[in-house]
Motif scaffolding. Sequence first.
Motif, PDB file in Angstrom:
ATOM      1  N   ASN A  45       0.842  -1.183   0.000  1.00 32.63           N
ATOM      2  CA  ASN A  45       0.000   0.000   0.000  1.00 32.63           C
ATOM      3  C   ASN A  45       0.883   1.240   0.000  1.00 32.63           C
ATOM      4  O   ASN A  45       1.908   1.293   0.685  1.00 32.63           O
ATOM      5  N   ARG A  46       0.478   2.237  -0.733  1.00 33.68           N
ATOM      6  CA  ARG A  46       1.150   3.532  -0.667  1.00 33.68           C
ATOM      7  C   ARG A  46       0.870   4.137   0.707  1.00 33.68           C
ATOM      8  O   ARG A  46      -0.122   3.808   1.350  1.00 33.68           O
ATOM      9  N   PHE A  47       1.784   4.982   1.175  1.00 42.96           N
ATOM     10  CA  PHE A  47       1.530   5.671   2.434  1.00 42.96           C
ATOM     11  C   PHE A  47       0.149   6.326   2.387  1.00 42.96           C
ATOM     12  O   PHE A  47      -0.351   6.688   1.321  1.00 42.96           O
ATOM     13  N   ILE A  48      -0.476   6.490   3.542  1.00 43.25           N
ATOM     14  CA  ILE A  48      -1.852   6.973   3.595  1.00 43.25           C
ATOM     15  C   ILE A  48      -1.914   8.467   3.292  1.00 43.25           C
ATOM     16  O   ILE A  48      -1.202   9.268   3.905  1.00 43.25           O
ATOM     17  N   GLN A  49      -2.734   8.813   2.348  1.00 43.69           N
ATOM     18  CA  GLN A  49      -3.072  10.220   2.087  1.00 43.69           C
ATOM     19  C   GLN A  49      -4.499  10.396   2.590  1.00 43.69           C
ATOM     20  O   GLN A  49      -5.460  10.079   1.911  1.00 43.69           O
ATOM     21  N   ARG A  50      -4.614  10.908   3.786  1.00 41.61           N
ATOM     22  CA  ARG A  50      -5.871  10.868   4.517  1.00 41.61           C
ATOM     23  C   ARG A  50      -6.951  11.717   3.837  1.00 41.61           C
ATOM     24  O   ARG A  50      -6.715  12.861   3.467  1.00 41.61           O
ATOM     25  N   GLN A  51      -8.127  11.118   3.732  1.00 46.69           N
ATOM     26  CA  GLN A  51      -9.276  11.801   3.152  1.00 46.69           C
ATOM     27  C   GLN A  51     -10.320  12.141   4.216  1.00 46.69           C
ATOM     28  O   GLN A  51     -11.440  12.514   3.889  1.00 46.69           O
ATOM     29  N   ILE A  52      -9.952  11.981   5.477  1.00 42.16           N
ATOM     30  CA  ILE A  52     -10.840  12.346   6.579  1.00 42.16           C
ATOM     31  C   ILE A  52     -10.182  13.465   7.375  1.00 42.16           C
ATOM     32  O   ILE A  52      -8.959  13.502   7.508  1.00 42.16           O
ATOM     33  N   PRO A  53     -10.952  14.400   7.897  1.00 42.43           N
ATOM     34  CA  PRO A  53     -10.361  15.522   8.631  1.00 42.43           C
ATOM     35  C   PRO A  53      -9.854  15.075   9.993  1.00 42.43           C
ATOM     36  O   PRO A  53     -10.348  14.090  10.558  1.00 42.43           O
ATOM     37  N   PRO A  54      -8.855  15.753  10.548  1.00 47.43           N
ATOM     38  CA  PRO A  54      -8.405  15.413  11.897  1.00 47.43           C
ATOM     39  C   PRO A  54      -9.470  15.740  12.929  1.00 47.43           C
ATOM     40  O   PRO A  54     -10.222  16.704  12.794  1.00 47.43           O
ATOM     41  N   TYR A  55      -9.528  14.914  13.941  1.00 45.61           N
ATOM     42  CA  TYR A  55     -10.501  15.079  15.014  1.00 45.61           C
ATOM     43  C   TYR A  55      -9.954  16.098  16.005  1.00 45.61           C
ATOM     44  O   TYR A  55      -8.941  15.866  16.652  1.00 45.61           O
ATOM     45  N   GLU A  56     -10.614  17.230  16.111  1.00 39.58           N
ATOM     46  CA  GLU A  56     -10.157  18.327  16.972  1.00 39.58           C
ATOM     47  C   GLU A  56     -10.942  18.313  18.281  1.00 39.58           C
ATOM     48  O   GLU A  56     -12.167  18.259  18.275  1.00 39.58           O
ATOM     49  N   ILE A  57     -10.237  18.377  19.390  1.00 39.48           N
ATOM     50  CA  ILE A  57     -10.873  18.390  20.701  1.00 39.48           C
ATOM     51  C   ILE A  57     -10.684  19.718  21.415  1.00 39.48           C
ATOM     52  O   ILE A  57     -11.625  20.299  21.943  1.00 39.48           O
ATOM     53  N   LEU A  58      -9.449  20.221  21.399  1.00 36.24           N
ATOM     54  CA  LEU A  58      -9.149  21.452  22.131  1.00 36.24           C
ATOM     55  C   LEU A  58      -9.636  22.689  21.388  1.00 36.24           C
ATOM     56  O   LEU A  58      -9.513  22.780  20.164  1.00 36.24           O
ATOM     57  N   GLY A 346      -4.415  16.598  21.362  1.00 38.64           N
ATOM     58  CA  GLY A 346      -3.970  17.964  21.587  1.00 38.64           C
ATOM     59  C   GLY A 346      -2.625  18.254  20.964  1.00 38.64           C
ATOM     60  O   GLY A 346      -2.423  19.304  20.345  1.00 38.64           O
ATOM     61  N   MET A 347      -1.668  17.321  21.102  1.00 35.63           N
ATOM     62  CA  MET A 347      -0.336  17.544  20.535  1.00 35.63           C
ATOM     63  C   MET A 347      -0.380  17.560  19.011  1.00 35.63           C
ATOM     64  O   MET A 347       0.365  18.308  18.370  1.00 35.63           O
ATOM     65  N   ALA A 348      -1.252  16.741  18.412  1.00 34.81           N
ATOM     66  CA  ALA A 348      -1.389  16.781  16.950  1.00 34.81           C
ATOM     67  C   ALA A 348      -1.846  18.155  16.495  1.00 34.81           C
ATOM     68  O   ALA A 348      -1.338  18.706  15.506  1.00 34.81           O
ATOM     69  N   ALA A 349      -2.806  18.735  17.218  1.00 37.39           N
ATOM     70  CA  ALA A 349      -3.291  20.074  16.872  1.00 37.39           C
ATOM     71  C   ALA A 349      -2.196  21.121  17.069  1.00 37.39           C
ATOM     72  O   ALA A 349      -2.047  22.047  16.254  1.00 37.39           O
ATOM     73  N   LEU A 350      -1.404  20.993  18.129  1.00 40.88           N
ATOM     74  CA  LEU A 350      -0.320  21.939  18.382  1.00 40.88           C
ATOM     75  C   LEU A 350       0.762  21.843  17.301  1.00 40.88           C
ATOM     76  O   LEU A 350       1.326  22.862  16.892  1.00 40.88           O
ATOM     77  N   ALA A 351       1.048  20.636  16.823  1.00 43.55           N
ATOM     78  CA  ALA A 351       2.013  20.467  15.738  1.00 43.55           C
ATOM     79  C   ALA A 351       1.498  21.113  14.455  1.00 43.55           C
ATOM     80  O   ALA A 351       2.262  21.759  13.719  1.00 43.55           O
ATOM     81  N   ARG A 352       0.209  20.938  14.173  1.00 41.74           N
ATOM     82  CA  ARG A 352      -0.352  21.571  12.968  1.00 41.74           C
ATOM     83  C   ARG A 352      -0.252  23.091  13.067  1.00 41.74           C
ATOM     84  O   ARG A 352       0.046  23.767  12.076  1.00 41.74           O
ATOM     85  N   ARG A 353      -0.498  23.638  14.259  1.00 40.48           N
ATOM     86  CA  ARG A 353      -0.401  25.093  14.430  1.00 40.48           C
ATOM     87  C   ARG A 353       1.040  25.569  14.252  1.00 40.48           C
ATOM     88  O   ARG A 353       1.282  26.665  13.741  1.00 40.48           O
ATOM     89  N   LEU A 354       1.992  24.735  14.661  1.00 33.21           N
ATOM     90  CA  LEU A 354       3.398  25.084  14.496  1.00 33.21           C
ATOM     91  C   LEU A 354       3.857  24.903  13.054  1.00 33.21           C
ATOM     92  O   LEU A 354       4.849  25.494  12.632  1.00 33.21           O
TER      93      LEU A 354
END
Length: 529
Positions: A45-58, A346-354
Amino acid sequence: MARTAETEDELASSDGGGRRGRRGRGGGGAEARRALRTSGTVAKNRFIQRQIPPYEILSEEGLALIEENAETVLNEIGIEFREDPEALAMWKDVGADVEGERVRFPRGLCRKLCETIPTTFTQHARNPERSVEIGGNNTVFAPVYGPPFVRDLEGGRRYATIEDFRNFVKLAYMSPSLHHSGGTVCEPVDIPVNKRHLDMVYTHLRYSDMPFMGSVTAPERAEDSVTMAKMVFGDDFVENNTVMINLINANSPMTFDATMLGALKVYARHNQACIVTPFILSGAMAPVTPVGVMTQTLAEALAGLAFSQLVRPGAPVVLGSFASSMSMQSGAPTFGTPEPALVLYGMAALARRLGVPFRSGGSLCGSKLPDAQAAHESTQTLMPTVLGGVNFVLHAAGWLEGGLVSSYEKFVIDADQLGMMQTFAGGYDLSENGQAMDALREVGPGNHFLGCAHTRANFETAFYRSNIADNNSFEQWEADGAFDAYQRANGIYKKMLADYEAPALAPSIDEALQAFIAERKAAEPDAFS
């Protein structure tokens, strides 16, 4: 090692990369190169190119609060950079306050330095078809990393050997849902500590054509990893492209040691990627609360990410987060609990902001066997990994007993789950076939869809097919031996190893690698600690 004409020609015609073709050089023989590059390989399989949005909590306010608190940690408490005068001098040169080994940072300094980090980057594999994109909406699954023990159904729990290491590299290569060969898939204790990295890196290069990780246990071992990569990819290619990704753990709380800093400097100077990961057992190495853990994680990671840019601006680097909960009664780490999942989101969201790639998650568990506890704890880690939008997933397959064991059977059970996650992350098919209006019109009220044209056209690919689950009748299951998932996985991994065929590698490159290993091993006595 500089490329000779011989290695250039053989590399272009082997599964060692086809680099000439990628650069637009070279003439005839393309068909032969293509045939050799794909011979003996398996469908991946090719690496995943996600077609679903990230789940945001914070909320925005919550994220901003954690960012502000992390800046306070960096400014008022600081981070220690131990036994590395060069690192301390580099920080002092950019305006940080250096007192002994403690570095305190003006607010915003680390974040400013992180602006040169690539948002996404390519890690090139020696087979270009296996290269991965790390960052953005992409997810890359890599195997377990670091256990000193292995386990299988017959042999039980035992110390890992280099044969086990080769086996896990082969299993990763044979597993369609794993996109990466990983690094220390287990610790081969039958080889001296100061020399085993040579055999480990060689194994990744020889028995797989996927992306891989280098050694970080000493700066000189990182240099050896770079040298071996250059033998395969060429000096210039390595210096200007990323062919390795490497794990740099902060010595939490709020400390980087000389070993990790030394390895980071080697890889960053050669343009090779580092994953800067605070390794946190909540309650022992960080506060017990998710927000406290995220504050400390972000502060430590920012310091490490920024330092990589002092070494080489633009060097690829990944923000990592590994945070487990713990039993407040025994002190043992626990997995699959809700608090680490909250930290991950939360850390995933912080990385995206960075604006940097993010590593976390996996198939983590504390169970001693690949049993129901292992399954539910791993699922409780893997689902947030996919929903949260993690870019690089270490420990995606094979982790057992809190990371002390690489399990053969759990490896293939986890790999099956990874295939399901790949399908899930692909989201919805909104094409004409996906809408299935022709099937709805053909069948109409009160009939069934089993024989309609749409079902017949899609029946082979309509649903994910697990190679672990048994969905037969009780009578058929009993007739087949009444095996449970553990037993079925045992048979599957053995068949995978029996069916394994090594990808092609130019003989001159293989010989050069082996000669380098022999020379390096002869240069110093064995050390087992």
